[in-house]
Scaffold this active site. Structure first.
Site, PDB file in Angstrom:
ATOM      1  N   LYS A   1       4.294  10.951   9.489  1.00  0.00           N
ATOM      2  CA  LYS A   1       3.312  10.864   8.405  1.00  0.00           C
ATOM      3  C   LYS A   1       4.072  10.654   7.089  1.00  0.00           C
ATOM      4  CE  LYS A   1      -0.598  11.321  10.612  1.00  0.00           C
ATOM      5  NZ  LYS A   1      -1.710  10.352  10.468  1.00  0.00           N
TER       6      LYS A   1
ATOM      7  N   ASP B   1      -4.706  14.867  10.668  1.00  0.00           N
ATOM      8  CA  ASP B   1      -4.465  15.037   9.234  1.00  0.00           C
ATOM      9  C   ASP B   1      -4.805  16.437   8.738  1.00  0.00           C
ATOM     10  OD1 ASP B   1      -3.461  12.504   8.829  1.00  0.00           O
ATOM     11  OD2 ASP B   1      -5.407  11.628   8.341  1.00  0.00           O
TER      12      ASP B   1
ATOM     13  N   GLY C   1      -0.081   4.180   4.075  1.00  0.00           N
ATOM     14  CA  GLY C   1       0.262   3.684   5.401  1.00  0.00           C
ATOM     15  C   GLY C   1      -0.876   2.880   6.002  1.00  0.00           C
TER      16      GLY C   1
ATOM     17  N   LYS D   1     -11.488   8.294   2.979  1.00  0.00           N
ATOM     18  CA  LYS D   1     -10.397   7.368   2.680  1.00  0.00           C
ATOM     19  C   LYS D   1     -10.324   6.241   3.715  1.00  0.00           C
ATOM     20  CE  LYS D   1      -6.048   8.971   2.553  1.00  0.00           C
ATOM     21  NZ  LYS D   1      -4.985   8.199   3.236  1.00  0.00           N
TER      22      LYS D   1
END
Length: 431
Positions: free
Chosen positions: A343, A316, A95, A23
């Site tokens: 987050k 993450d 984000g 990502k």
């Protein structure tokens, strides 16, 4: 919002999975391709909601972007050729898109407005807008730039010498994007090394960037040239199947195309520290990013301590690491992870609340959590908080629970892993 009941009756997992594109790298490939002059082709792009939001923003700025399955073709005459958008730039739940676009747009010649979904509108932006304002950026947002929507008036920027207060690849990257169009040399001093995809991609697009220890130097005024980008598989996505392979009985999984950038492989370090049965076969380095194949089998795990400079390398992955810890012998301590609070949701509270509901012996701390294992888990209602990584943690938990788990919002997983359930079903072997 449609819930999904997962009742897998404790299967085994067998097979080979090609992990979808990273990502972080996918976002940046579009950003750099749009800023560069010429043609950029991207191979292995992640067709997730977040990454498609990035494409949409640049299309609204007049950049020609064509998507064909996992390949993306970008034609751009550089940032100076962008057109002022006649629509608000909507970043969805991303984000990364929101924060990095602030840095990119600050040094452009267009005015625009960024806004995200309800979650993004609650996430702090001041950590990015403050250093950008020190560079001369013209930004106006709610509560003095703390929250979106944020209006950006592109302008001439000055270089900055910036001491990072937190280890954040998003903050660092926003400054580096702005630094490309600032006068003079920008210097960034990190407290801990965060993921370095932006630095690597700057090199790949022809920029001269100097990185030594935790100091980064970038001279402004450099032009980027279009190129070919190969996106490795996302290790943050692979982490969920690595965990599943380790804790689901009688399992063996082979994960191909996994990005193995050393600033992202903290999950591998943790699995090895816990005694997981895994092996890695490195493949050819492409686009300045390391890749490889990982094999993992059912393992007898032991508790461990996770903190310090390891945290930015696995921030993450902490939700799935917490699930791993519930099946490990002894105590696992996760500390120095305050970043989890900002987050998609407060992931400390979300992880502890949901795993505790399933029977885990887990306690929240100010900067992390403590897990005692192993504990058997049972099913029940599971809240995702609209957070893709909490949703996937719940789905993997359902593989070892004594009864089914009802995910309240499985659709949120598409933010980073659109074919997650399809791949899970492909390796699941029922008793």
């Amino acid at each position: 919002m449609t819930s999904k009941v997962l009742d897998y009756k404790q299967p085994s997992l067998q097979g080979t999975l090609r992990i979808p594109g990273d990502k972080s790298v996918s976002h940046r490939s579009i950003m750099f391709g749009a800023m560069a002059e010429g043609t950029t082709t991207v191979e292995g792009f992640l067709l997730s909601d977040d990454c498609l939001a990035t494409i949409d923003c640049f299309q609204k700025l007049g950049v020609e972007i064509m998507v064909e399955e996992e390949n993306v073709h970008i034609e751009s005459n550089g940032i100076q050729a962008w057109k002022e958008p006649n629509e608000i730039l909507y970043t969805g739940n991303s984000g990364t898109t929101t924060r990095l676009m602030l840095g990119i747009l600050a040094g452009s010649n267009v005015s625009s407005v960024l806004i995200g979904d309800e979650s993004i509108q609650k996430r702090p932006m001041k950590r990015v807008t403050d250093p950008l304002k020190q560079m001369g950026a013209k930004l106006i947002g709610r509560e003095n730039g703390q929250f979106t929507p944020i209006a950006v008036e592109g302008t001439n920027l000055a270089s900055i010498h910036y001491q990072m207060p937190v280890a954040s690849a998003q903050v660092k990257s926003a400054i580096l994007f702005a630094a490309l169009h600032a006068q003079g040399e920008t210097i960034i001093q990190e407290i801990e090394t965060s993921r370095d995809h932006t630095e690597k991609m700057l090199q790949h697009f022809g920029a001269d960037i100097k990185v030594r220890n935790k100091t980064i130097r970038l001279q402004g005024g450099q032009k980027l040239a279009g190129t070919h980008v190969v996106v490795p598989g996302d290790i943050s996505s692979a982490a969920f199947f690595l965990a599943a392979g380790a804790i689901v009985p009688n399992s063996k999984l082979i994960l191909t195309n996994v990005g193995l950038n050393e600033t992202r492989t903290g999950i591998i370090d943790v699995l090895q520290a816990m005694g997981a049965n895994l092996s890695i076969n490195m493949s050819e380095n492409t686009s300045h990013e390391e890749m490889g194949t990982i094999e993992i089998e059912t393992s007898s795990l032991k508790g461990t301590e996770i903190g310090g400079d390891l945290i930015p390398r696995l921030i993450d992955e902490i939700p799935i690491i917490a699930l791993l810890a519930t099946q490990a012998e002894g105590k696992t301590v996760i500390k120095n992870a305050e970043e989890l609070k900002v987050k998609e949701t407060n992931r400390i509270d979300a992880v502890v609340n949901e795993l505790k509901k399933l029977g885990a012996n887990i306690t929240a701390t100010e900067d992390g959590m403590i897990i005692e294992g192993p504990t058997p888990l049972h099913g029940g209602e599971f809240k995702t908080y609209g957070d893709h990584r909490i949703g996937m943690m719940g789905a993997i938990a359902s593989l070892i629970t004594s009864s089914g788990i009802a995910l309240d919002d499985p659709a949120c997983i598409a933010v980073s892993y659109p074919n997650f359930f399809e791949q899970l079903d492909s390796v699941r072997i029922s008793k």
